[in-house]
Design a protein around this motif. Structure first.
Motif, mmCIF file in Angstrom:
data_model
loop_
_atom_site.group_PDB
_atom_site.id
_atom_site.type_symbol
_atom_site.label_atom_id
_atom_site.label_comp_id
_atom_site.label_asym_id
_atom_site.label_seq_id
_atom_site.Cartn_x
_atom_site.Cartn_y
_atom_site.Cartn_z
ATOM 1 N N SER A 120 0.830 -1.204 0.000
ATOM 2 C CA SER A 120 0.000 0.000 0.000
ATOM 3 C C SER A 120 0.867 1.256 0.000
ATOM 4 C CB SER A 120 -0.926 -0.005 1.220
ATOM 5 O OG SER A 120 -0.175 -0.018 2.425
ATOM 6 N N GLN A 121 2.007 1.193 0.681
ATOM 7 C CA GLN A 121 2.904 2.347 0.723
ATOM 8 C C GLN A 121 3.483 2.635 -0.657
ATOM 9 O OE1 GLN A 121 6.558 2.168 0.633
ATOM 10 N NE2 GLN A 121 6.894 4.333 1.095
ATOM 11 N N GLU A 122 3.808 1.605 -1.420
ATOM 12 C CA GLU A 122 4.352 1.793 -2.764
ATOM 13 C C GLU A 122 3.299 2.348 -3.713
ATOM 14 O OE1 GLU A 122 7.791 -1.723 -2.732
ATOM 15 O OE2 GLU A 122 5.767 -2.143 -3.482
ATOM 16 N N ARG A 123 2.081 1.831 -3.607
ATOM 17 C CA ARG A 123 0.995 2.348 -4.446
ATOM 18 C C ARG A 123 0.788 3.837 -4.177
ATOM 19 N NH1 ARG A 123 -2.990 -1.366 -6.319
ATOM 20 N NH2 ARG A 123 -4.516 0.284 -6.014
ATOM 21 N N GLN A 124 0.713 4.169 -2.903
ATOM 22 C CA GLN A 124 0.471 5.558 -2.524
ATOM 23 C C GLN A 124 1.633 6.457 -2.903
ATOM 24 O OE1 GLN A 124 -0.186 4.622 1.539
ATOM 25 N NE2 GLN A 124 -2.342 4.082 1.258
ATOM 26 N N ASN A 125 2.849 5.940 -2.845
ATOM 27 C CA ASN A 125 4.014 6.732 -3.208
ATOM 28 C C ASN A 125 4.015 7.063 -4.706
ATOM 29 O OD1 ASN A 125 6.534 8.005 -2.618
ATOM 30 N ND2 ASN A 125 7.599 6.255 -3.483
ATOM 31 N N ILE A 126 3.627 6.101 -5.528
ATOM 32 C CA ILE A 126 3.556 6.340 -6.970
ATOM 33 C C ILE A 126 2.491 7.388 -7.286
ATOM 34 C CG2 ILE A 126 3.016 5.290 -9.196
ATOM 35 C CD1 ILE A 126 4.164 2.657 -8.061
ATOM 36 N N VAL A 157 5.576 -7.857 24.000
ATOM 37 C CA VAL A 157 6.497 -7.564 25.093
ATOM 38 C C VAL A 157 7.703 -8.493 24.975
ATOM 39 C CG1 VAL A 157 6.796 -7.442 27.599
ATOM 40 C CG2 VAL A 157 4.587 -6.840 26.576
ATOM 41 N N CYS A 158 8.893 -7.898 25.028
ATOM 42 C CA CYS A 158 10.147 -8.656 24.983
ATOM 43 C C CYS A 158 10.249 -9.515 23.719
ATOM 44 C CB CYS A 158 10.319 -9.519 26.231
ATOM 45 S SG CYS A 158 10.419 -8.577 27.756
ATOM 46 N N GLU A 159 9.768 -8.981 22.608
ATOM 47 C CA GLU A 159 9.880 -9.670 21.329
ATOM 48 C C GLU A 159 10.555 -8.743 20.319
ATOM 49 O OE1 GLU A 159 6.243 -11.233 19.906
ATOM 50 O OE2 GLU A 159 5.718 -12.248 21.788
ATOM 51 N N ALA A 160 11.211 -9.347 19.344
ATOM 52 C CA ALA A 160 11.894 -8.557 18.318
ATOM 53 C C ALA A 160 10.872 -7.787 17.485
ATOM 54 C CB ALA A 160 12.728 -9.470 17.432
ATOM 55 N N GLN A 161 11.258 -6.599 17.058
ATOM 56 C CA GLN A 161 10.360 -5.801 16.243
ATOM 57 C C GLN A 161 10.188 -6.426 14.858
ATOM 58 O OE1 GLN A 161 10.676 -1.270 16.931
ATOM 59 N NE2 GLN A 161 12.795 -1.966 16.973
ATOM 60 N N PRO A 162 8.967 -6.422 14.325
ATOM 61 C CA PRO A 162 8.754 -6.935 12.955
ATOM 62 C C PRO A 162 9.182 -5.890 11.928
ATOM 63 C CG PRO A 162 6.680 -6.192 13.872
ATOM 64 C CD PRO A 162 7.702 -6.028 14.964
ATOM 65 N N LEU A 163 10.496 -5.705 11.797
ATOM 66 C CA LEU A 163 11.014 -4.608 10.977
ATOM 67 C C LEU A 163 10.634 -4.744 9.504
ATOM 68 C CD1 LEU A 163 14.551 -4.238 12.590
ATOM 69 C CD2 LEU A 163 12.560 -2.771 12.924
ATOM 70 N N ASP A 164 10.591 -5.969 9.001
ATOM 71 C CA ASP A 164 10.211 -6.155 7.593
ATOM 72 C C ASP A 164 8.769 -5.724 7.349
ATOM 73 O OD1 ASP A 164 12.712 -7.089 6.920
ATOM 74 O OD2 ASP A 164 12.201 -9.183 7.309
ATOM 75 N N ASP A 165 7.885 -6.068 8.290
ATOM 76 C CA ASP A 165 6.487 -5.655 8.155
ATOM 77 C C ASP A 165 6.356 -4.136 8.268
ATOM 78 O OD1 ASP A 165 5.775 -8.293 7.902
ATOM 79 O OD2 ASP A 165 5.272 -8.547 10.026
ATOM 80 N N ILE A 166 7.144 -3.543 9.154
ATOM 81 C CA ILE A 166 7.128 -2.086 9.296
ATOM 82 C C ILE A 166 7.605 -1.427 8.011
ATOM 83 C CG2 ILE A 166 8.097 -0.138 10.579
ATOM 84 C CD1 ILE A 166 8.349 -2.001 12.992
ATOM 85 N N CYS A 167 8.646 -1.996 7.419
ATOM 86 C CA CYS A 167 9.178 -1.450 6.167
ATOM 87 C C CYS A 167 8.163 -1.568 5.037
ATOM 88 C CB CYS A 167 10.474 -2.166 5.804
ATOM 89 S SG CYS A 167 11.228 -1.599 4.261
ATOM 90 N N GLN A 224 -6.579 -0.996 7.810
ATOM 91 C CA GLN A 224 -6.863 -1.442 9.172
ATOM 92 C C GLN A 224 -6.418 -2.889 9.403
ATOM 93 O OE1 GLN A 224 -7.872 0.583 11.521
ATOM 94 N NE2 GLN A 224 -7.944 2.266 10.048
ATOM 95 N N ARG A 225 -6.501 -3.705 8.365
ATOM 96 C CA ARG A 225 -6.107 -5.109 8.518
ATOM 97 C C ARG A 225 -4.624 -5.214 8.890
ATOM 98 N NH1 ARG A 225 -3.589 -8.123 4.824
ATOM 99 N NH2 ARG A 225 -3.977 -6.496 3.249
ATOM 100 N N ILE A 226 -3.782 -4.455 8.192
ATOM 101 C CA ILE A 226 -2.343 -4.504 8.482
ATOM 102 C C ILE A 226 -2.044 -3.809 9.801
ATOM 103 C CG2 ILE A 226 -0.065 -3.865 7.621
ATOM 104 C CD1 ILE A 226 -1.134 -4.019 4.819
ATOM 105 N N LEU A 227 -2.754 -2.725 10.088
ATOM 106 C CA LEU A 227 -2.520 -2.022 11.353
ATOM 107 C C LEU A 227 -2.843 -2.906 12.548
ATOM 108 C CD1 LEU A 227 -3.815 1.618 10.737
ATOM 109 C CD2 LEU A 227 -1.462 0.826 10.994
ATOM 110 N N LYS A 228 -3.906 -3.678 12.453
ATOM 111 C CA LYS A 228 -4.253 -4.583 13.557
ATOM 112 C C LYS A 228 -3.183 -5.654 13.734
ATOM 113 C CE LYS A 228 -9.268 -3.936 13.240
ATOM 114 N NZ LYS A 228 -10.573 -4.586 12.922
ATOM 115 N N ARG A 229 -2.642 -6.142 12.616
ATOM 116 C CA ARG A 229 -1.584 -7.142 12.723
ATOM 117 C C ARG A 229 -0.324 -6.547 13.353
ATOM 118 N NH1 ARG A 229 -0.841 -8.834 7.403
ATOM 119 N NH2 ARG A 229 1.065 -7.603 7.161
#
Length: 377
Positions: free
Chosen positions: A112-118, A178-188, A164-169
């Motif tokens: 969605s970020q790529e679509r919106q960026n274009i 808590v005490c888990e690695a950040q999902p950096l790929d999903d954030i990216c 909203q679907r991705i935000l909820k995930r």
């Protein structure tokens, strides 16, 4: 409340980017801009809708998959390549679209970020022709239309919509974890490389701070109360921090390079070719660096304005603030010297100073905007 109401809308096949207008916008303005978008950017699909609760008009903007592919080629969007074609990341090309992963699946090829960026790129590059005008707004030839209208208040907002679907995930795997690695790929994938890189650095920095915290706690525990022991502990802790800071920076360089390579931005050229702000004025010319058309403002004119206008105005503002503050201090001394005054009157100079600071802040903000706009006019 209009923007809050709109932001509850989720992206669908009919909308990726939302453009809202003030409730005072007339039909001529809407039709003028709609016509320019449809003629100037035929790749976009624009629907006009009206929010019944806020009485605000909005443009729902999206594009077809084929148009987005051409846009990705135009902006050089980097996408992962299939393993049989070498893997890694490469700028997208329509001529070799078969080499990219998930190219067959139009629902998952673009985030969605790529679509919106274009789409945002297309909107921000809608150019005015010579002599074009909307009401009292006169455009220069080649000037971006939408940034200028947004700066003038004709367009209220242009913003991408959340999924909203991705935000909820992300809420479950990132915010509430808590005490888990950040999902950096999903954030990216969702927010883009800049946001992901920031949180990658923030997580790395937070983890690295554990070492000086633990070492400092141990050192503090075993340090005796005499001055000599405390001085030795301070020196040892300072040496440790110097070593820690050096190792931290070097390790982050490696970690940051790994993320940049993984997310396809390691070899991306710096964002040196950006549109000037809408208030910028100058003479059109061919850039000697990029060979592209640009608005040019002579540096000597900018320097002349800074010396004859900006510097005197800034010095005058500083002088006014100094005199007002000095006057408040003198008033404070006068009030304190009179013992018969009520207690509440003694706070009057402080209240006056607070009001003056607030008023000067608003006034100087407008002066700063004016100087910034006039500095390259």
């Amino acid at each position: 409340m209009s923007h809050k109401a709109w932001m509850k809308t989720v992206p669908t096949e009919n909308c990726d980017v939302l453009m809202t207008f003030p409730d005072t916008t007339d039909d001529h303005t809407l039709l003028w801009l709609l016509n320019h978008i449809r003629l100037g950017i035929p790749e976009l699909i624009v629907q006009v809708r009206h929010h019944k609760h806020t009485r605000v008009y909005a443009f729902f903007v999206t594009a077809t998959y084929e148009s987005l592919l051409r846009g990705a080629d135009e902006i050089g969007l980097r996408k992962p390549v299939k393993a049989e074609f070498g893997g890694g990341m490469r700028s997208f090309s329509c001529e070799e679209d078969y080499i990219y992963e998930n190219i067959e699946n139009e629902l998952y090829f673009f985030t969605s970020q790529e679509r919106q960026n274009i789409i945002r790129y297309w909107l921000e590059n809608l150019r005015a022709k010579q002599g074009e005008a909307l009401h009292n707004i006169h455009f220069l030839e080649g000037q971006p239309i939408i940034p200028e209208l947004a700066a003038r208040g004709v367009i209220q907002q242009v913003f991408p919509l959340h999924e909203q679907r991705i935000l909820k995930r992300l809420m479950k795997s990132w915010v509430q974890a808590v005490c888990e690695a950040q999902p950096l790929d999903d954030i990216c994938d969702y927010f883009g490389v800049k946001i992901a890189m920031y949180f990658a650095w923030l997580g790395f920095y937070t983890s690295a701070m554990v070492y000086p915290a633990v070492f400092g706690s141990i050192l503090y525990t075993f340090t005796e109360s005499d001055q000599t022991s405390q001085d030795i502990s301070c020196v040892v802790f300072a040496i440790f921090n110097v070593i820690w800071a050096t190792l931290f920076l070097e390790e982050w360089k490696r970690r940051g390079a790994e993320f940049a390579y993984k997310w396809g931005t390691l070899d991306t050229p710096p964002e040196s070719i950006e549109e000037p702000r809408p208030q910028f004025r100058g003479v059109k010319r061919i850039s000697p660096v990029t060979s592209a058309e640009e608005f040019y403002y002579p540096p000597w004119k900018r320097l002349l304005f800074q010396c004859l206008v900006s510097l005197p105005v800034c010095l005058a503002c500083l002088t006014i603030v100094f005199l007002l503050m000095l006057g408040c201090f003198q008033l404070q001394e006068l009030v304190l010297s009179i013992q018969e005054l009520p207690r509440i009157i003694r706070f009057l100079p402080k209240i006056i100073l607070a009001v003056i600071v607030t008023a000067c802040d608003e006034l100087y903000k407008k002066v700063a905007y004016w100087l910034n706009d006039m500095g390259a006019w």
